[in-house]
Design an enzyme around this catalytic site. Structure first.
Site, PDB file in Angstrom:
ATOM      1  N   HIS A  83       0.934  -1.083   0.002  1.00  0.00           N
ATOM      2  CA  HIS A  83      -0.065   0.157   0.043  1.00  0.00           C
ATOM      3  C   HIS A  83       0.857   1.282   0.056  1.00  0.00           C
ATOM      4  O   HIS A  83       2.101   1.164  -0.491  1.00  0.00           O
ATOM      5  CB  HIS A  83      -1.053  -0.026   0.961  1.00  0.00           C
ATOM      6  CG  HIS A  83      -1.718  -1.379   1.256  1.00  0.00           C
ATOM      7  ND1 HIS A  83      -2.505  -1.659   0.351  1.00  0.00           N
ATOM      8  CD2 HIS A  83      -1.612  -2.203   2.152  1.00  0.00           C
ATOM      9  CE1 HIS A  83      -3.057  -2.955   0.728  1.00  0.00           C
ATOM     10  NE2 HIS A  83      -2.289  -3.477   1.624  1.00  0.00           N
ATOM     11  N   GLU A 107      -2.221  -0.148   8.035  1.00  0.00           N
ATOM     12  CA  GLU A 107      -1.277  -1.041   7.580  1.00  0.00           C
ATOM     13  C   GLU A 107      -0.073  -0.528   6.579  1.00  0.00           C
ATOM     14  O   GLU A 107       1.112  -0.993   6.681  1.00  0.00           O
ATOM     15  CB  GLU A 107      -2.059  -1.909   6.680  1.00  0.00           C
ATOM     16  CG  GLU A 107      -1.138  -3.044   5.831  1.00  0.00           C
ATOM     17  CD  GLU A 107      -2.030  -4.100   4.933  1.00  0.00           C
ATOM     18  OE1 GLU A 107      -1.452  -4.809   4.391  1.00  0.00           O
ATOM     19  OE2 GLU A 107      -3.090  -3.783   4.802  1.00  0.00           O
ATOM     20  N   HIS A 115       3.097  -7.163   4.339  1.00  0.00           N
ATOM     21  CA  HIS A 115       1.826  -6.676   4.699  1.00  0.00           C
ATOM     22  C   HIS A 115       1.404  -7.022   6.070  1.00  0.00           C
ATOM     23  O   HIS A 115       2.081  -7.789   6.881  1.00  0.00           O
ATOM     24  CB  HIS A 115       0.740  -7.586   3.707  1.00  0.00           C
ATOM     25  CG  HIS A 115       0.685  -6.898   2.328  1.00  0.00           C
ATOM     26  ND1 HIS A 115       0.129  -5.992   1.686  1.00  0.00           N
ATOM     27  CD2 HIS A 115       1.685  -7.186   1.008  1.00  0.00           C
ATOM     28  CE1 HIS A 115       0.171  -5.805   0.406  1.00  0.00           C
ATOM     29  NE2 HIS A 115       1.367  -6.346   0.404  1.00  0.00           N
ATOM     30  N   GLU A 165       2.184 -11.914   5.401  1.00  0.00           N
ATOM     31  CA  GLU A 165       1.070 -11.234   6.045  1.00  0.00           C
ATOM     32  C   GLU A 165       1.553 -11.316   7.703  1.00  0.00           C
ATOM     33  O   GLU A 165       1.384 -12.648   8.250  1.00  0.00           O
ATOM     34  CB  GLU A 165      -0.229 -11.661   5.856  1.00  0.00           C
ATOM     35  CG  GLU A 165      -0.850 -11.640   4.690  1.00  0.00           C
ATOM     36  CD  GLU A 165      -1.519 -10.272   4.294  1.00  0.00           C
ATOM     37  OE1 GLU A 165      -1.454  -9.362   5.193  1.00  0.00           O
ATOM     38  OE2 GLU A 165      -1.985 -10.172   3.134  1.00  0.00           O
TER      39      GLU A 165
END
Length: 318
Positions: free
Chosen positions: A108, A145, A200, A282
């Protein structure tokens, strides 16, 4: 990815003129100033380079600024910090990863939420079209995040560079949004990276805890052809998963991967379009309060970076 001056005072009441006043004052100043300057010169000769400057004597207003300039030591220049994502000319440290190229992809971008129109445009990821990028998730307290991935990625870069690796960040909060997922893949491909890791954190339901590593599936469609990198990517992901557990103490995901901490997907553009070994990690679930407390801790994020670094190092060193 923040002078005070003295207030004027009222003039004193006029003093009756005295014949001897001005002559006496001129003589006094004429004697005082050379004496003070002579004393200062003696101090300059006698003092060493480590001595501090003496307290300036009060002088008539006309000479105050010039005298202060003469005796004030030159300020030590403050180095301009090098931006986190920029190149510099310092020699790279030699180490066990010298000659290896690693690309880190912080998921992101902190600016994505201000550019929803741009990131919602779709790009071709081989198997289908997908959004350019997304805003990512956040903890219930508002820790995003995008902020998490940048922090871990910067820590990870430092750890890898200390071992001699050449490291590139796909984005370092140095662009308004993105890049799009196809460009993220292209950056790693063009760098001919030995390993690419996309960092992430998940946004699943409360009670879903733990980390998992996402591996590329075998995909051959359009611009996507992962046949050559599926096996090395799995090896990279397996090494990272094992070292991540050791460094952080976090258990593998209880909701993805059946306890293996590994998950294979073919819907992610960053994996479909890669031509070099690449995985996603993640690091935990930001929507679960217990995982969120860990992800929000700087100390834990350093452990996360260490675990990923150890995994990459183990893979690259064979």
């Amino acid at each position: 990815m923040s002078y005070d001056s003295e207030p004027p005072t009222s003039p004193p009441p006029p003093t009756p003129p005295r014949r001897s006043g001005p002559r006496t004052l001129v003589v006094a100043v004429a004697v005082l100033v050379p004496t003070a300057l002579a004393g200062w010169l003696v101090w300059q000769v006698m003092s060493g380079p480590g001595d501090s400057a003496p307290t300036a004597m009060p002088l008539p207003d006309k000479s105050r600024s010039a005298t202060a300039t003469a005796v004030k030591p030159a300020p030590t220049p403050t180095p301009t910090p090098t931006p986190s994502g920029s190149k510099d000319d310092k020699p790279r440290r030699a180490g066990p990863l010298t000659g290896k190229v690693v690309v880190i992809d912080p998921g992101h971008n902190p600016g994505n939420f201000r550019h929803t129109e741009e990131i919602n445009k779709t790009v071709d990821v081989g198997t289908h079209r997908k959004e350019c990028d997304t805003t990512g998730t956040s903890t219930n307290d508002g820790y995003t995040e995008a902020a998490f991935t940048l922090d871990v990625s910067r820590r990870l870069r430092t750890l890898l560079e200390e071992q001699g690796a050449t490291v590139t960040l796909v984005q370092n909060d140095d662009r308004p949004y993105g890049p799009c997922v196809d460009e993220r893949a292209r950056i790693g491909n063009e760098a001919k990276a030995d390993a690419v890791v996309s960092v992430h954190a998940d946004g699943s339901a409360v009670g879903n805890r733990g980390f998992h590593v996402i591996l590329p599936a075998v995909v051959k469609a359009g611009a996507a052809d992962t046949a050559k990198i599926v096996a090395p990517s799995r090896e990279l992901g397996t090494r990272i998963a094992g070292k991540f557990v050791q460094a952080t103490g976090m258990a593998p995901s209880n909701y993805v991967g059946d306890g293996t901490a590994l998950d294979v997907r073919k819907d992610l553009g960053g994996l479909n379009l890669t031509t070099v070994p690449k995985v996603f990690i993640e690091c935990g679930n930001m929507r679960d309060p217990k995982d969120a407390a860990l992800l929000s801790s700087g100390g834990w994020r350093q452990k996360a970076a260490q675990g990923i670094s150890d995994g990459i190092g183990s893979y690259l060193k064979g």
